[in-house]
Scaffold this active site. Structure first.
Site, mmCIF file in Angstrom:
data_model
loop_
_atom_site.group_PDB
_atom_site.id
_atom_site.type_symbol
_atom_site.label_atom_id
_atom_site.label_comp_id
_atom_site.label_asym_id
_atom_site.label_seq_id
_atom_site.Cartn_x
_atom_site.Cartn_y
_atom_site.Cartn_z
ATOM 1 C CD GLU A 121 -2.763 -1.307 2.453
ATOM 2 O OE1 GLU A 121 -2.547 -0.514 3.385
ATOM 3 O OE2 GLU A 121 -3.670 -2.144 2.462
ATOM 4 C CD GLU A 245 -4.137 -6.625 3.244
ATOM 5 O OE1 GLU A 245 -4.704 -5.858 4.058
ATOM 6 O OE2 GLU A 245 -2.925 -6.604 3.002
#
Length: 473
Positions: A121, A245
């Protein structure tokens, strides 16, 4: 950001626990290793195999972890950590990284690497652009190095990104406008008035989101279709989407419970097995990686105490609740880890005869700053303990994390060792895994995860970590 994305071909990725046998299609699992005492990688590799997991994502390329995956055939996503992105911006360093972490395992019985994640990220808003200028160069260099080493046709470099890369205006938070900006667990965590049914798949929220005539009754569909809409706007509307996720924690907050986690996974796995898709992609096969495999008691709790309880397995590899990994409508308990060895059955507790009670608070604080006391909070599994119970729990969790060395059960004369299990269900006073059977990690009060303090690293169903896959140089 759009310009950067146009350098990439986008393939959606969801990270999750894989299905048993030939069960739910497209399931994978995130295997995090931020624990004070970890099970041996070979035990973990066997755990994955025993439960039929076909795909796994790890957050580095640690040699011990890689050897645990060697020979399993499990499709693996390894990672270049954020703090190495600038380094592999140099092509020579990128070549070295690929040689050390990819080519090394390219042998019969090695690791079945399919992706190399470039950071974790890195475009997260809270990083304030720290990695914006180094991520794409790192991506290009790693893919080029993979190609030149002969791996490029089978292994692709990727960039996992958080859902905040497709923001929508707060005045119009619907899928067609960009980001829905709805995080179910965090919304529950910070707002008791949040419509809880909107976080799951089996309820009817009182105020569903309506966008261009489409009704959204759950956050998963809304966030997925937000991505679809965002991709369409930059010319990639037909690309497959994988969710990186998705999950639900089981402790550390009043809404982080086993029943809620079981409810969430039951709805998710049922939909995946039925290939229900979403309103914008009905009947689509969605690839999903669940978050996560194991509880991690050394993760940062800056986002919240629930951060250490995302696992569908406990720290020692015991399943928490039944899962329908086979997609046959009959949930069953996953297979536990095999060959787990524990420290002796003894516990460290508050000595009832202790007299130095004025030092109790400081000693409890010391223990909890160096071990995991997150289950002691309001609404948590050990939240009903009295002051004596709280102290005993803190002393014991520190004692276990230190491998039961005698000096770890003193606390200025306040503690004592007992051979009697002092658990008070549902509060479990655990005995840790033996050091000869585990990898020990030191945790201090300053231990941090790679995510900044202001951002939850994993946020239930709404945090869709995407993966952008570079396919041409």
């Amino acid at each position: 950001m759009v310009a950067a994305l146009r350098c990439l071909a986008v393939v959606a990725v969801v990270v999750a626990v894989a299905a048993a046998g030939m069960g739910v299609e497209g399931l994978g699992v995130n295997w995090g290793t931020m624990a004070t005492r970890r099970l041996p990688p070979k035990v973990m590799g066997q755990l994955l195999k025993d439960n039929g997991f076909k795909k796994v994502k790890i957050f580095d390329a640690d040699e011990k972890t890689m050897m645990g995956l060697a020979g399993t055939g499990i499709e693996t996503m390894i990672a270049v950590p954020n703090d190495m992105l600038a380094s592999v911006g140099d092509y020579g360093r990128a070549q070295e990284w690929v040689k050390k972490n990819v080519t090394k395992y390219d042998f019969d019985g090695g690791v079945n690497i399919k992706f190399v994640a470039i950071g974790n990220e890195p475009f997260l808003t809270a990083y304030n652009g720290t990695y914006d200028n180094v991520t794409v160069p790192a991506l290009k260099n790693i893919q080029r190095a993979l190609n030149e080493a002969g791996h490029g046709s089978a292994i692709k470099a990727t960039v996992p990104v958080n859902a905040d890369v497709y923001d929508s205006p707060a005045s119009n938070p619907v899928p067609s406008a960009g980001n829905v900006n709805i995080y179910p667990f965090l919304s529950l965590y910070g707002n008791d008035d949040f419509p809880i049914d909107y976080a799951f798949f089996d309820g009817a929220p009182p105020k569903p989101v309506i966008d261009n005539g489409i009704t959204y009754t759950n956050v998963f569909d809304a966030n997925f279709d937000t991505l679809v809409s965002a991709l369409k706007k930059i010319g990639f509307g037909d690309l497959p989407v994988v969710i990186g996720e998705v999950g639900w924690p089981t402790d550390g907050d009043k809404h982080a419970t086993v029943p809620y986690a079981q409810r969430f996974y039951a709805g998710l796995l049922k939909r995946l097995a039925a290939r229900q898709g979403t309103p914008l992609r009905p009947h689509a096969r969605i690839e999903v990686y669940l978050f996560g495999l194991m509880d991690e008691d050394a993760k940062s709790v800056d986002p919240g105490n629930f951060e250490r309880h995302w696992g569908i397995f406990t720290f020692d590899g015991r399943p928490k609740f039944p899962l329908d990994l086979r997609g046959n409508g009959r949930p069953a308990m996953p297979a536990p880890a095999r060959g787990v060895h524990y420290l002796p059955r003894r516990w460290c507790v508050l000595n009832p005869n202790a007299t130095n009670t004025t030092a109790l608070a400081d000693n409890v604080g010391y223990a909890c700053s160096r071990a995991d006391c997150t289950v002691l909070g309001y609404g948590c599994s050990c939240g009903a303990l009295d002051a004596t119970g709280n102290a005993s729990y803190a002393f014991n969790v520190y004692y276990q994390a230190q491998g039961q060395v005698p000096s770890a059960c003193d606390f200025q004369g306040l503690a004592m060792v007992t051979h009697k299990d002092v658990s008070q269900p549902p509060c479990n006073f655990s005995v840790q895994v033996a050091e000869s059977n585990a990898t020990a990690v030191t945790m201090t009060a300053d231990a941090k995860s790679s995510a900044p303090a202001s951002v939850p690293a994993r946020v239930a169903a709404a945090v869709l970590t995407l993966v952008f896959v570079f396919v041409s140089v």
